[in-house]
Design a protein around this motif. Structure first.
Motif, PDB file in Angstrom:
ATOM      1  N   SER A  11      13.510  51.286  52.492  1.00 32.95           N
ATOM      2  CA  SER A  11      13.560  50.705  51.153  1.00 32.95           C
ATOM      3  C   SER A  11      14.636  51.355  50.296  1.00 32.95           C
ATOM      4  CB  SER A  11      12.193  50.828  50.459  1.00 32.95           C
ATOM      5  OG  SER A  11      11.909  52.183  50.179  1.00 32.95           O
ATOM      6  N   LEU A  12      15.161  52.500  50.733  1.00 30.30           N
ATOM      7  CA  LEU A  12      16.217  53.181  49.992  1.00 30.30           C
ATOM      8  C   LEU A  12      17.597  52.644  50.332  1.00 30.30           C
ATOM      9  CD1 LEU A  12      15.052  56.874  50.462  1.00 30.30           C
ATOM     10  CD2 LEU A  12      14.732  55.442  48.454  1.00 30.30           C
ATOM     11  N   VAL A  13      17.723  51.974  51.467  1.00 27.88           N
ATOM     12  CA  VAL A  13      19.014  51.514  51.959  1.00 27.88           C
ATOM     13  C   VAL A  13      19.142  50.028  51.681  1.00 27.88           C
ATOM     14  CG1 VAL A  13      20.483  51.331  54.006  1.00 27.88           C
ATOM     15  CG2 VAL A  13      18.936  53.273  53.757  1.00 27.88           C
ATOM     16  N   ALA A  14      20.290  49.607  51.186  1.00 29.31           N
ATOM     17  CA  ALA A  14      20.511  48.193  50.865  1.00 29.31           C
ATOM     18  C   ALA A  14      20.338  47.332  52.101  1.00 29.31           C
ATOM     19  CB  ALA A  14      21.921  48.025  50.298  1.00 29.31           C
ATOM     20  N   HIS A  15      20.023  46.078  51.886  1.00 28.20           N
ATOM     21  CA  HIS A  15      19.929  45.141  53.003  1.00 28.20           C
ATOM     22  C   HIS A  15      21.309  45.009  53.623  1.00 28.20           C
ATOM     23  CE1 HIS A  15      15.887  44.050  52.035  1.00 28.20           C
ATOM     24  NE2 HIS A  15      16.234  43.871  50.776  1.00 28.20           N
ATOM     25  N   ASP A  21      25.413  54.699  56.826  1.00 29.93           N
ATOM     26  CA  ASP A  21      24.011  54.631  56.384  1.00 29.93           C
ATOM     27  C   ASP A  21      23.155  55.729  56.998  1.00 29.93           C
ATOM     28  OD1 ASP A  21      24.396  52.418  54.828  1.00 29.93           O
ATOM     29  OD2 ASP A  21      23.475  51.015  56.224  1.00 29.93           O
ATOM     30  N   GLU A  22      23.170  55.799  58.328  1.00 25.86           N
ATOM     31  CA  GLU A  22      22.283  56.738  59.006  1.00 25.86           C
ATOM     32  C   GLU A  22      22.600  58.178  58.618  1.00 25.86           C
ATOM     33  OE1 GLU A  22      23.326  55.407  62.802  1.00 25.86           O
ATOM     34  OE2 GLU A  22      21.868  53.779  62.814  1.00 25.86           O
ATOM     35  N   GLY A  23      23.869  58.503  58.512  1.00 22.78           N
ATOM     36  CA  GLY A  23      24.252  59.849  58.141  1.00 22.78           C
ATOM     37  C   GLY A  23      23.794  60.203  56.738  1.00 22.78           C
ATOM     38  N   LEU A  24      23.920  59.264  55.803  1.00 23.56           N
ATOM     39  CA  LEU A  24      23.502  59.530  54.432  1.00 23.56           C
ATOM     40  C   LEU A  24      21.998  59.695  54.321  1.00 23.56           C
ATOM     41  CD1 LEU A  24      25.818  57.166  52.402  1.00 23.56           C
ATOM     42  CD2 LEU A  24      25.911  59.655  52.532  1.00 23.56           C
ATOM     43  N   VAL A  25      21.253  58.877  55.044  1.00 26.54           N
ATOM     44  CA  VAL A  25      19.793  59.010  55.022  1.00 26.54           C
ATOM     45  C   VAL A  25      19.391  60.351  55.599  1.00 26.54           C
ATOM     46  CG1 VAL A  25      17.636  58.094  55.947  1.00 26.54           C
ATOM     47  CG2 VAL A  25      19.362  56.532  55.043  1.00 26.54           C
ATOM     48  N   THR A  26      20.007  60.736  56.699  1.00 27.21           N
ATOM     49  CA  THR A  26      19.698  62.028  57.319  1.00 27.21           C
ATOM     50  C   THR A  26      20.025  63.176  56.374  1.00 27.21           C
ATOM     51  OG1 THR A  26      20.090  61.137  59.521  1.00 27.21           O
ATOM     52  CG2 THR A  26      20.186  63.527  59.290  1.00 27.21           C
ATOM     53  N   ILE A  27      21.178  63.123  55.739  1.00 27.82           N
ATOM     54  CA  ILE A  27      21.555  64.169  54.786  1.00 27.82           C
ATOM     55  C   ILE A  27      20.566  64.206  53.625  1.00 27.82           C
ATOM     56  CG2 ILE A  27      23.301  64.873  53.094  1.00 27.82           C
ATOM     57  CD1 ILE A  27      25.414  63.755  55.092  1.00 27.82           C
ATOM     58  N   ALA A  28      20.200  63.048  53.097  1.00 29.07           N
ATOM     59  CA  ALA A  28      19.261  62.998  51.969  1.00 29.07           C
ATOM     60  C   ALA A  28      17.911  63.591  52.359  1.00 29.07           C
ATOM     61  CB  ALA A  28      19.089  61.568  51.477  1.00 29.07           C
ATOM     62  N   LEU A  29      17.438  63.275  53.561  1.00 26.32           N
ATOM     63  CA  LEU A  29      16.141  63.794  53.994  1.00 26.32           C
ATOM     64  C   LEU A  29      16.179  65.292  54.258  1.00 26.32           C
ATOM     65  CD1 LEU A  29      14.978  60.961  56.406  1.00 26.32           C
ATOM     66  CD2 LEU A  29      14.051  61.507  54.150  1.00 26.32           C
ATOM     67  N   ASN A  30      17.271  65.753  54.859  1.00 27.21           N
ATOM     68  CA  ASN A  30      17.342  67.159  55.259  1.00 27.21           C
ATOM     69  C   ASN A  30      17.866  68.089  54.173  1.00 27.21           C
ATOM     70  OD1 ASN A  30      16.365  66.559  57.812  1.00 27.21           O
ATOM     71  ND2 ASN A  30      18.401  66.264  58.658  1.00 27.21           N
ATOM     72  N   GLY A  32      18.722  66.862  50.719  1.00 24.57           N
ATOM     73  CA  GLY A  32      18.483  66.387  49.368  1.00 24.57           C
ATOM     74  C   GLY A  32      19.477  65.323  48.939  1.00 24.57           C
ATOM     75  N   VAL A  33      19.098  64.612  47.899  1.00 22.20           N
ATOM     76  CA  VAL A  33      19.909  63.501  47.405  1.00 22.20           C
ATOM     77  C   VAL A  33      21.255  63.996  46.868  1.00 22.20           C
ATOM     78  CG1 VAL A  33      20.015  61.655  45.678  1.00 22.20           C
ATOM     79  CG2 VAL A  33      17.896  62.080  46.916  1.00 22.20           C
ATOM     80  N   GLY A  34      21.282  65.176  46.252  1.00 27.22           N
ATOM     81  CA  GLY A  34      22.538  65.718  45.739  1.00 27.22           C
ATOM     82  C   GLY A  34      23.564  65.894  46.841  1.00 27.22           C
ATOM     83  N   ALA A  35      23.124  66.393  47.987  1.00 22.58           N
ATOM     84  CA  ALA A  35      24.032  66.571  49.124  1.00 22.58           C
ATOM     85  C   ALA A  35      24.522  65.217  49.637  1.00 22.58           C
ATOM     86  CB  ALA A  35      23.344  67.353  50.240  1.00 22.58           C
ATOM     87  N   ALA A  36      23.640  64.213  49.646  1.00 19.85           N
ATOM     88  CA  ALA A  36      24.046  62.872  50.079  1.00 19.85           C
ATOM     89  C   ALA A  36      25.052  62.279  49.097  1.00 19.85           C
ATOM     90  CB  ALA A  36      22.832  61.962  50.222  1.00 19.85           C
ATOM     91  N   ASP A  37      24.867  62.537  47.809  1.00 21.76           N
ATOM     92  CA  ASP A  37      25.832  62.060  46.811  1.00 21.76           C
ATOM     93  C   ASP A  37      27.213  62.657  47.053  1.00 21.76           C
ATOM     94  OD1 ASP A  37      23.943  60.512  45.556  1.00 21.76           O
ATOM     95  OD2 ASP A  37      23.590  61.940  43.926  1.00 21.76           O
ATOM     96  N   ILE A  38      27.272  63.933  47.376  1.00 20.19           N
ATOM     97  CA  ILE A  38      28.545  64.596  47.667  1.00 20.19           C
ATOM     98  C   ILE A  38      29.181  63.994  48.912  1.00 20.19           C
ATOM     99  CG2 ILE A  38      29.607  66.783  48.368  1.00 20.19           C
ATOM    100  CD1 ILE A  38      27.489  68.136  46.497  1.00 20.19           C
ATOM    101  N   ALA A  39      28.375  63.772  49.955  1.00 18.18           N
ATOM    102  CA  ALA A  39      28.887  63.184  51.195  1.00 18.18           C
ATOM    103  C   ALA A  39      29.381  61.765  50.951  1.00 18.18           C
ATOM    104  CB  ALA A  39      27.809  63.189  52.276  1.00 18.18           C
TER     105      ALA A  39
END
Length: 73
Positions: A11-15, A21-30, A32-39
């Motif tokens: 539900s966090l990833v656009a249709h 996508d997969e890399g950002l979700v993994t970074i966000a989960l492992n 945090g969202v701040g790290a995913a924003d930087i990536a």
């Protein structure tokens, strides 16, 4: 240690899938969202340099949203 989320990660990833996508979700989960924003800033660089981006911006300026035709370049 990962904490369970109260909602599905999908539900966090656009249709529709986008590159990274997969890399950002993994970074966000492992990490945090701040790290995913930087990536994300690194992942966006090729988008902003693409022909499609320039086409979309020019079309938006001339005709408004939703009128551009993209070719994948």
């Amino acid at each position: 240690m990962r904490r369970p989320l109260p909602w599905p990660v999908s539900s966090l990833v656009a249709h529709g899938r986008t590159r990274g996508d997969e890399g950002l979700v993994t970074i966000a989960l492992n990490e945090g969202v701040g790290a995913a924003d930087i990536a994300m800033s690194e992942l966006q660089k090729p988008i902003f340099l693409s022909e499609d981006f320039r086409t979309g911006v020019e079309s938006f300026k001339q005709s408004g949203p939703g009128m551009a035709s993209f070719v994948g370049r």
